[in-house]
Design an enzyme around this catalytic site. Structure first.
Site, PDB file in Angstrom:
ATOM      1  N   GLY A   1       3.220 -53.633  15.972  1.00  0.00           N
ATOM      2  CA  GLY A   1       3.156 -55.010  15.480  1.00  0.00           C
ATOM      3  C   GLY A   1       2.686 -55.037  14.036  1.00  0.00           C
TER       4      GLY A   1
ATOM      5  N   ALA B   1     -21.439 -32.817  16.799  1.00  0.00           N
ATOM      6  CA  ALA B   1     -22.219 -32.946  18.044  1.00  0.00           C
ATOM      7  C   ALA B   1     -22.497 -34.411  18.327  1.00  0.00           C
ATOM      8  CB  ALA B   1     -23.525 -32.164  17.926  1.00  0.00           C
ATOM      9  N   GLY B   2     -21.438 -35.229  18.264  1.00  0.00           N
ATOM     10  CA  GLY B   2     -21.567 -36.640  18.626  1.00  0.00           C
ATOM     11  C   GLY B   2     -21.202 -36.806  20.088  1.00  0.00           C
TER      12      GLY B   2
ATOM     13  N   SER C   1     -14.267 -33.453  16.454  1.00  0.00           N
ATOM     14  CA  SER C   1     -14.789 -34.755  16.923  1.00  0.00           C
ATOM     15  C   SER C   1     -15.867 -35.209  15.945  1.00  0.00           C
ATOM     16  CB  SER C   1     -15.335 -34.625  18.346  1.00  0.00           C
ATOM     17  OG  SER C   1     -16.234 -33.532  18.440  1.00  0.00           O
TER      18      SER C   1
ATOM     19  N   GLY D   1     -16.009 -38.265  14.457  1.00  0.00           N
ATOM     20  CA  GLY D   1     -15.966 -39.714  14.302  1.00  0.00           C
ATOM     21  C   GLY D   1     -14.533 -40.228  14.299  1.00  0.00           C
TER      22      GLY D   1
ATOM     23  N   ALA E   1     -16.031 -49.482  24.334  1.00  0.00           N
ATOM     24  CA  ALA E   1     -15.055 -50.303  25.042  1.00  0.00           C
ATOM     25  C   ALA E   1     -15.642 -51.654  25.450  1.00  0.00           C
ATOM     26  CB  ALA E   1     -14.569 -49.550  26.278  1.00  0.00           C
TER      27      ALA E   1
ATOM     28  N   HIS F   1     -37.265 -48.372  47.426  1.00  0.00           N
ATOM     29  CA  HIS F   1     -37.815 -47.029  47.565  1.00  0.00           C
ATOM     30  C   HIS F   1     -37.080 -46.283  48.661  1.00  0.00           C
ATOM     31  CE1 HIS F   1     -40.675 -43.738  47.697  1.00  0.00           C
ATOM     32  NE2 HIS F   1     -40.648 -43.841  49.015  1.00  0.00           N
TER      33      HIS F   1
END
Ligand code: FAD
Ligand code: NAI
Length: 475
Positions: free
Chosen positions: A122, A192-193, A279, A281, A330, A454
């Site tokens: 689009g 390391a994210g 990885s 970002g 999300a 409990h």
């Protein structure tokens, strides 16, 4: 004559598809345009989240955790299996089945809510008589639809690392990392994210030797550092991830093996692996959207500029989710989608960005909501805190996952909860107690006075709340 709608949404990820359904529920004629093509070469709704993000990664995390538990943890329960085997292709096929089920479900929801689903790319072409003209390009087929309101929900894609091309055979982004048909002997990860830790955990649990190279000297800088330090210790010692912080990546050569030159503490090092995940970002998807042609304002990093209500600089053009500022999550995208549809309908919705939960689905899981101790200190806010561990929690011991901590932070004067930080079993589920409490402006004393079942993992939150008032019962 082009098809005319009240609302056109561009992108059918968790931001776009939810916005389209809500707009249709509110009585607007609505279309949703999406360009994603699934593994089978067919259009697949649900965006990054359902196809190559949240859902498939959690499927693989569960499969790999099951294998690891069978191979290593069940013996202490008196359960042993000789020669437990792992079949990567079967794990991937199961994951694909879950993805197909959920992405197909969006098509069903669109039909049920009478949302027109249009496949293609689009792009905004201009505005004629208050109607935005949107071109939908699908291969050689081009059609134009028009709408009074447009919601841009085009999401994000992996940030590329200069000097190495992602081919999803040797050098992988999230799509490739979710589709390996066998366990690599040596897996490298740059960053390391969240993705690096989750995907690194998956492949480590099923036998890969995983090394993560991270530029920042601080591990999980966005998380509360007490929790981050505990996470670093557990993920390196127990999970066995090798995590190198504060590195500077140099030249990367890709042949049969992948060789990554890097510098750490002034020393030149080289990592040699069979597969490499990048990885570092994600970047907003705006190429091909027609932003320049219609004057849609983007910021220096390419995000669509929006105000607090997700309105762009153009009349009746809105933008939500990963393509705008804020966390790339999300649930944040979906809440913005609902809020925009309701605002178009004249309602006054509100998304509280201070109360969005974060979860990292490692083992143990890491989750938080609200401010960290570091943020409170930086902002000069006086606070009190209470912590409690899972080590003496009966339910956690029964589960065999009695590791981790819950920390509650509340205002020193009013006791209002400012943050809840946790590492431990199923804290992805427990964090919602903090979200609800914070949305209802609860004090830590409120949580301390609420009856918790409990034995349950939630008792650790109860105990942390008691500790904030210096009256822990089991601490
Ligand atoms: P997206 O989901 O990216 O959807 C955008 C859609 O728009 C895509 O289908 C795209 O193809 C389409 N599109 C783009 N441009 C156009 C165009 N011009 N025309 C038509 N269509 C277009 N978040 C969590 O909250 N929890 C998690 O556990 C989690 N796990 C993740 C794991 C991984 C491996 C990754 C990569 C991400 C994860 N995320 C997670 C982040 C989450 O996936 C995103 O925050 C979320 O998908 C953003 O939703 P969105 O609707 O903004 O965009
Ligand atoms: P990230 O932002 O979480 O982590 C990227 C890491 O790469 C950072 O620690 C950064 O310092 C490091 N980095 C950047 N450049 C580097 C370089 N040149 N060399 C070495 N390290 C470098 O991004 P990631 O993991 O790619 O995930 C993207 C986003 O997707 C997340 O921020 C999150 O919003 C979303 N996500 C959410 C999940 C969840 O909610 N459980 C799971 C996976 C992704």
């Amino acid at each position: 004559m082009s098809q005319q709608f009240d609302v056109v949404v561009i992108g059918a990820g968790p931001g776009g598809y939810v916005a389209a359904i809500r707009a249709a529920q509110l009585g607007f004629s609505t279309a949703c345009i999406d360009s994603f093509v699934g593994k089978n070469g067919k259009p697949s709704l649900g965006g990054t989240c359902l196809n190559v993000g949240c859902i498939p990664s959690k499927a693989l995390l569960q499969s790999s955790e099951n294998f690891h538990a069978l191979a290593h943890d069940f013996a202490e329960h008196g359960i042993s299996v000789e020669g437990a085997k792992f079949d990567a292709a079967k794990m991937i096929a199961r994951k694909d089945g879950i993805v197909d089920k959920l992405t197909g479900g969006i098509g069903f929801l669109f039909k049920k809510n009478k949302v027109a689903s249009l496949h293609g790319l689009g792009s905004l072409k201009g505005r004629v008589d208050e109607q935005w003209q949107i071109e939908v390009k699908n291969g050689d087929t081009v059609e134009t639809v028009s709408a009074k309101h447009v919601i841009v929900a085009t999401g994000s894609s992996v940030r590329q690392l200069p000097g190495v091309a992602i081919d999803n055979v040797k050098v992988l982004d999230n799509e490739g990392a979710l589709n390996l048909s066998e366990t690599p002997a040596r897996l490298g990860v740059i960053g390391a994210g969240v993705i690096g830790l989750e995907m690194g955990s998956v492949w480590k649990r099923v036998g890969a030797d995983v090394t993560i190279l991270e530029a920042m000297p601080t591990f999980l800088a966005a998380a509360d550092q007490q929790i981050a330090k505990e996470a670093f210790k557990t993920l390196t010692k127990d999970t066995g991830l090798k995590i190198n912080l504060g590195v500077k990546i140099g030249a990367i050569s890709v042949a049969d093996e992948i060789s990554i030159a890097y510098e750490k503490d002034g020393k030149a090092e080289t990592l040699v692996v069979d597969k490499l995940i990048v990885s570092i970002g994600r970047v907003p998807n705006t190429a091909g959207l027609g932003a320049d042609a219609v004057g849609l304002q983007l910021d220096a990093r390419g995000f669509v500029v929006v105000d607090d209500h997700c309105h762009t600089n153009l009349p009746n053009v809105w933008a939500i989710g990963d393509v705008v500022r804020g966390p790339m999550l999300a649930h944040k995208a979906s809440e913005e989608g609902v809020a925009v549809a309701e605002r178009i309908a004249g309602q006054k919705p509100h998304v509280d960005f201070g109360v969005i939960p974060w979860v990292i689905y490692t083992s143990p899981e890491i989750a938080w909501v609200g401010k960290t101790e570091e943020q409170l200190k930086a902002e000069g806010i006086e606070y009190k805190k209470g912590s409690s561990g899972f080590a003496a929690n009966g339910r956690a011991l029964g589960l065999g996952h009695a590791q981790g901590t819950v920390k509650i932070l509340s205002c020193a004067k009013t006791d209002r909860i400012l943050g809840l930080h946790m590492i431990g079993p199923m804290v992805s589920e427990l964090v919602t107690e903090g979200v609800v409490a914070m949305e209802f402006k609860a004090a830590s004393e409120d949580l301390a006075r609420i009856v918790h079942a409990h034995p349950s993992l939630s008792e650790v939150i109860h105990e942390a709340a008691l500790a904030a008032d210096k009256r822990a019962l089991h601490g």
